[in-house]
Design a protein around this motif. Structure first.
Motif, PDB file in Angstrom:
ATOM      1  N   MET A   1      18.042 -26.825   9.583  1.00 13.80           N
ATOM      2  CA  MET A   1      17.406 -25.623   9.091  1.00 13.80           C
ATOM      3  C   MET A   1      18.373 -24.444   9.230  1.00 13.80           C
ATOM      4  O   MET A   1      19.129 -24.369  10.173  1.00 13.80           O
ATOM      5  CB  MET A   1      16.127 -25.370   9.891  1.00 13.80           C
ATOM      6  N   SER A   2      18.333 -23.535   8.276  1.00 14.20           N
ATOM      7  CA  SER A   2      19.240 -22.391   8.311  1.00 14.20           C
ATOM      8  C   SER A   2      18.452 -21.105   8.548  1.00 14.20           C
ATOM      9  O   SER A   2      17.232 -21.094   8.544  1.00 14.20           O
ATOM     10  CB  SER A   2      20.022 -22.314   7.004  1.00 14.20           C
ATOM     11  N   THR A   3      19.186 -20.014   8.713  1.00 15.33           N
ATOM     12  CA  THR A   3      18.545 -18.717   8.934  1.00 15.33           C
ATOM     13  C   THR A   3      18.672 -17.859   7.686  1.00 15.33           C
ATOM     14  O   THR A   3      19.478 -18.154   6.795  1.00 15.33           O
ATOM     15  CB  THR A   3      19.185 -17.980  10.120  1.00 15.33           C
ATOM     16  N   LEU A   4      17.900 -16.794   7.653  1.00 10.65           N
ATOM     17  CA  LEU A   4      17.948 -15.872   6.514  1.00 10.65           C
ATOM     18  C   LEU A   4      19.330 -15.243   6.388  1.00 10.65           C
ATOM     19  O   LEU A   4      19.791 -14.953   5.296  1.00 10.65           O
ATOM     20  CB  LEU A   4      16.876 -14.792   6.688  1.00 10.65           C
ATOM     21  N   LYS A   5      20.022 -15.079   7.496  1.00 17.33           N
ATOM     22  CA  LYS A   5      21.374 -14.506   7.473  1.00 17.33           C
ATOM     23  C   LYS A   5      22.327 -15.372   6.654  1.00 17.33           C
ATOM     24  O   LYS A   5      23.248 -14.879   6.019  1.00 17.33           O
ATOM     25  CB  LYS A   5      21.890 -14.359   8.908  1.00 17.33           C
ATOM     26  N   GLU A   6      22.101 -16.691   6.654  1.00 16.57           N
ATOM     27  CA  GLU A   6      22.984 -17.627   5.950  1.00 16.57           C
ATOM     28  C   GLU A   6      22.602 -17.818   4.484  1.00 16.57           C
ATOM     29  O   GLU A   6      23.353 -18.429   3.730  1.00 16.57           O
ATOM     30  CB  GLU A   6      22.949 -18.989   6.664  1.00 16.57           C
ATOM     31  N   ALA A   7      21.449 -17.307   4.066  1.00 16.35           N
ATOM     32  CA  ALA A   7      20.997 -17.470   2.677  1.00 16.35           C
ATOM     33  C   ALA A   7      21.914 -16.695   1.731  1.00 16.35           C
ATOM     34  O   ALA A   7      22.385 -15.611   2.053  1.00 16.35           O
ATOM     35  CB  ALA A   7      19.555 -16.999   2.531  1.00 16.35           C
ATOM     36  N   LYS A   8      22.159 -17.256   0.582  1.00 12.19           N
ATOM     37  CA  LYS A   8      23.038 -16.643  -0.415  1.00 12.19           C
ATOM     38  C   LYS A   8      22.292 -15.596  -1.232  1.00 12.19           C
ATOM     39  O   LYS A   8      21.086 -15.682  -1.423  1.00 12.19           O
ATOM     40  CB  LYS A   8      23.589 -17.707  -1.368  1.00 12.19           C
ATOM     41  N   VAL A   9      23.032 -14.634  -1.765  1.00  9.60           N
ATOM     42  CA  VAL A   9      22.455 -13.609  -2.638  1.00  9.60           C
ATOM     43  C   VAL A   9      21.856 -14.300  -3.866  1.00  9.60           C
ATOM     44  O   VAL A   9      22.460 -15.191  -4.454  1.00  9.60           O
ATOM     45  CB  VAL A   9      23.533 -12.585  -3.063  1.00  9.60           C
ATOM     46  N   GLY A  10      20.660 -13.895  -4.239  1.00 11.80           N
ATOM     47  CA  GLY A  10      19.982 -14.491  -5.387  1.00 11.80           C
ATOM     48  C   GLY A  10      19.108 -15.673  -5.023  1.00 11.80           C
ATOM     49  O   GLY A  10      18.423 -16.223  -5.879  1.00 11.80           O
ATOM     50  N   ALA A  11      19.102 -16.066  -3.749  1.00 16.66           N
ATOM     51  CA  ALA A  11      18.328 -17.228  -3.323  1.00 16.66           C
ATOM     52  C   ALA A  11      16.874 -16.854  -3.050  1.00 16.66           C
ATOM     53  O   ALA A  11      16.576 -15.778  -2.553  1.00 16.66           O
ATOM     54  CB  ALA A  11      18.936 -17.833  -2.062  1.00 16.66           C
ATOM     55  N   HIS A  12      15.982 -17.770  -3.411  1.00 19.94           N
ATOM     56  CA  HIS A  12      14.570 -17.677  -3.044  1.00 19.94           C
ATOM     57  C   HIS A  12      14.374 -18.675  -1.918  1.00 19.94           C
ATOM     58  O   HIS A  12      14.625 -19.869  -2.099  1.00 19.94           O
ATOM     59  CB  HIS A  12      13.664 -18.056  -4.217  1.00 19.94           C
ATOM     60  N   VAL A  13      13.950 -18.207  -0.758  1.00 22.73           N
ATOM     61  CA  VAL A  13      13.751 -19.089   0.389  1.00 22.73           C
ATOM     62  C   VAL A  13      12.350 -18.882   0.948  1.00 22.73           C
ATOM     63  O   VAL A  13      11.700 -17.871   0.682  1.00 22.73           O
ATOM     64  CB  VAL A  13      14.811 -18.844   1.496  1.00 22.73           C
ATOM     65  N   LYS A  14      11.887 -19.859   1.717  1.00 16.58           N
ATOM     66  CA  LYS A  14      10.573 -19.789   2.347  1.00 16.58           C
ATOM     67  C   LYS A  14      10.764 -19.728   3.849  1.00 16.58           C
ATOM     68  O   LYS A  14      11.540 -20.501   4.407  1.00 16.58           O
ATOM     69  CB  LYS A  14       9.738 -21.009   1.963  1.00 16.58           C
ATOM     70  N   VAL A  15      10.055 -18.817   4.504  1.00 12.20           N
ATOM     71  CA  VAL A  15      10.160 -18.673   5.954  1.00 12.20           C
ATOM     72  C   VAL A  15       9.509 -19.882   6.621  1.00 12.20           C
ATOM     73  O   VAL A  15       8.354 -20.206   6.350  1.00 12.20           O
ATOM     74  CB  VAL A  15       9.480 -17.368   6.434  1.00 12.20           C
ATOM     75  N   ALA A  16      10.277 -20.553   7.492  1.00 11.27           N
ATOM     76  CA  ALA A  16       9.774 -21.717   8.199  1.00 11.27           C
ATOM     77  C   ALA A  16       9.301 -21.349   9.603  1.00 11.27           C
ATOM     78  O   ALA A  16       8.320 -21.904  10.095  1.00 11.27           O
ATOM     79  CB  ALA A  16      10.857 -22.793   8.286  1.00 11.27           C
ATOM     80  N   ARG A  17      10.016 -20.420  10.245  1.00 13.34           N
ATOM     81  CA  ARG A  17       9.685 -20.085  11.621  1.00 13.34           C
ATOM     82  C   ARG A  17      10.344 -18.767  12.016  1.00 13.34           C
ATOM     83  O   ARG A  17      11.416 -18.441  11.530  1.00 13.34           O
ATOM     84  CB  ARG A  17      10.192 -21.197  12.538  1.00 13.34           C
TER      85      ARG A  17
END
Length: 73
Positions: A1-17
């Motif tokens: 699992m990754s963190t929001l800090k590691e998410a790329k620009v333009g990415a749609h992610v879902k908060v897991a924890r």
């Protein structure tokens, strides 16, 4: 699992924890960032701070340290 800090620009992610405790976790939750919510990463400053995201239709700026506490998938 990754963190929001590691998410790329333009990415749609879902908060897991949300990690962290007390006032820091409360501040993140007060922004509307809770488990299961969708987050869109709009922009990241050149040095990675702040990270600008869209959550529940609101545009927010997060500090890098706060973004590290948000696990996403």
């Amino acid at each position: 699992m990754s963190t929001l800090k590691e998410a790329k620009v333009g990415a749609h992610v879902k908060v897991a924890r949300l990690n962290g405790e007390g006032a820091v976790k409360r501040r993140i939750m007060d922004m509307g960032i809770t488990k299961g919510v969708d987050v869109y990463v709009r922009k990241v400053a050149p040095l990675g701070d702040p990270i600008e995201v869209t959550v529940r239709g609101y545009e927010l700026s997060l500090r890098k340290a706060d973004a590290e506490m948000i696990e996403v998938q």
